[in-house]
Every structure is written in C-alpha cells, then in structure tokens.
Design a protein around this motif. Sequence first.
Motif, PDB file in Angstrom:
ATOM      1  N   HIS A   1      26.261  15.033  27.448  1.00 39.01           N
ATOM      2  CA  HIS A   1      27.699  15.244  27.533  1.00 39.01           C
ATOM      3  C   HIS A   1      28.157  16.492  26.783  1.00 39.01           C
ATOM      4  CE1 HIS A   1      27.083  13.121  23.715  1.00 39.01           C
ATOM      5  NE2 HIS A   1      28.176  13.733  23.305  1.00 39.01           N
TER       6      HIS A   1
ATOM      7  N   SER B   1      27.614  17.390  19.492  1.00 34.82           N
ATOM      8  CA  SER B   1      28.693  18.359  19.368  1.00 34.82           C
ATOM      9  C   SER B   1      28.361  19.296  18.217  1.00 34.82           C
ATOM     10  CB  SER B   1      30.031  17.673  19.089  1.00 34.82           C
ATOM     11  OG  SER B   1      30.017  17.046  17.817  1.00 34.82           O
TER      12      SER B   1
ATOM     13  N   ASP C   1      20.137  15.923  33.208  1.00 33.07           N
ATOM     14  CA  ASP C   1      20.396  17.013  32.265  1.00 33.07           C
ATOM     15  C   ASP C   1      19.110  17.733  31.878  1.00 33.07           C
ATOM     16  OD1 ASP C   1      19.846  14.504  30.949  1.00 33.07           O
ATOM     17  OD2 ASP C   1      20.377  15.417  29.036  1.00 33.07           O
TER      18      ASP C   1
END
Length: 252
Positions: free
Chosen positions: A14, A218, A64
């Motif tokens: 993500h 992140s 991915d």
Amino acid sequence: MNWHLHFLGVGAAHAVELGSSAVVLERDGEPMLLIDCGPDTLDRYLAAYGALPRAIFITHTHMDHVGGMERLFTRLWFDEHLRGRTRVFAHAGLLPWLQMRVGDYPGALAEGGVNYWEAFHLVPCTRGFWLDGLWFDVFATRHHVPGTSFGLALDGSFAYTGDTRPIPEVLSELVGESMLVAHDCGLVGNPSHTGVDDIEREYPAALRRQMLLYHYGSAADGAALTARGYRIARSGERIALAMPHEPRAAAG
C-alpha cells in the motif's frame, strides 16, 4: 570489484510513495540481477540503467512483486534482439502460481499467436541457481501459504528475504558474519509480514546488527524503525556489500 544492492523501492504493497519493494544486485556499477518486478519497478529500473533487465529472480507472486511482468513481456517481445534472452529464475514450486498470475491470460497479445514465456528464458530452480559464475542459494520463507515464497542469498555477501515472517532457523544456517541481511519489516507485524517486535523477539542481537529493514508501510514508519535503532533501506539507495565467497564445489 565493488558489489552493491540498489533498492529501487522499499515499500509495502500500500506504500506506493516508497515504490514496490525490489532490489538490484550490482557488480562494479553494472546490474547483474533484479529481484522482483512490481508495478513501478520497470520504470525505476529503466531510469537507473537505461536498459531492460537481463536476469530476474521472483520471490513470490503477489502483484506488488510481479505486477510489472506483463509490461516487461511486451517490451521484450517486440524487440527481436532481446526476445527470449532475459532469464527469469523462480523456484519450481512457484511456477503454477506464476503461470496463473502473469502467463495464463487467454492471448498474451491481442493479435494472438504468442506464448507468454517465449519472451523470456524461464529457469526453474529449487536449491538455487548459477548466474555469471556465482551460486545463489534459494531458501523458503514464511509468507501467506507455505511453499509460495522464497528468499535469496549470495554466500559471504547478502541475504534478501522477500516477504516473510521471522525465519531465524533458516538465516542462522545461511548468514555469515560479513553478510548483509535485507529483511522484510514493518512497524507492526501480521500473519504474513514481520514487525519490529518480531525482530526483537525472534533474532539474536548479532544477527539484528546485520539487518537492513525494508518493506515498511510509510516514511513515518521508516523513521520509527530508525528511532528504535534499526537501519532501514531507502528508495534509490545503494548499499555496499562484502565480496561474495568463491562458489562451493558442491553447490551445483
């Protein structure tokens, strides 16, 4: 001779801003082997090297990590000088999944008459494979379903886990003191991925000091891992490696 791992992307599925996790083994600044080919990997590879990869290792078949294979097929097929020359190394157990994911759509091209794998040179392996005179060890990892994910190691130089839960029993057999361990790690683990608490619980301190963490969620998560005292990989970063050992006589 200089050896590096060039991280094209370091993110979880993500974390698109960090790039799909993929890395290139470089020898004297030249790309030798691409590990995984996610949706944005080919663009990043071309920006870095100006040419298509000549050898790829696939760790597993989540999109991915293989989402760029269709586009690579097209680029290779329409260049007669490259068609059939890019080697794709994959554990034999992955072949049914790889075929279903990227090779089995009816009609690789709209015009028909083309078999997907004719654009590549597919090299199934189990224990490992030879590439440019070096033996690469392939090892099972723990990700999602058993037997569907594999890491890669070059003796004396590095181990790259791909997506995995902790595998201390595997790495303790493969990893020498000089080797870098590029390990899947997010801030919080789950049934398919390692979290930093898992790293601290499952691995001895000496092995943790050899680790370079990637596949985090992140930039903020990466900063938090750094604050915990861990080294993280960053997109575009090149990490120096120890020179590989001479291949073992029994490897092949």
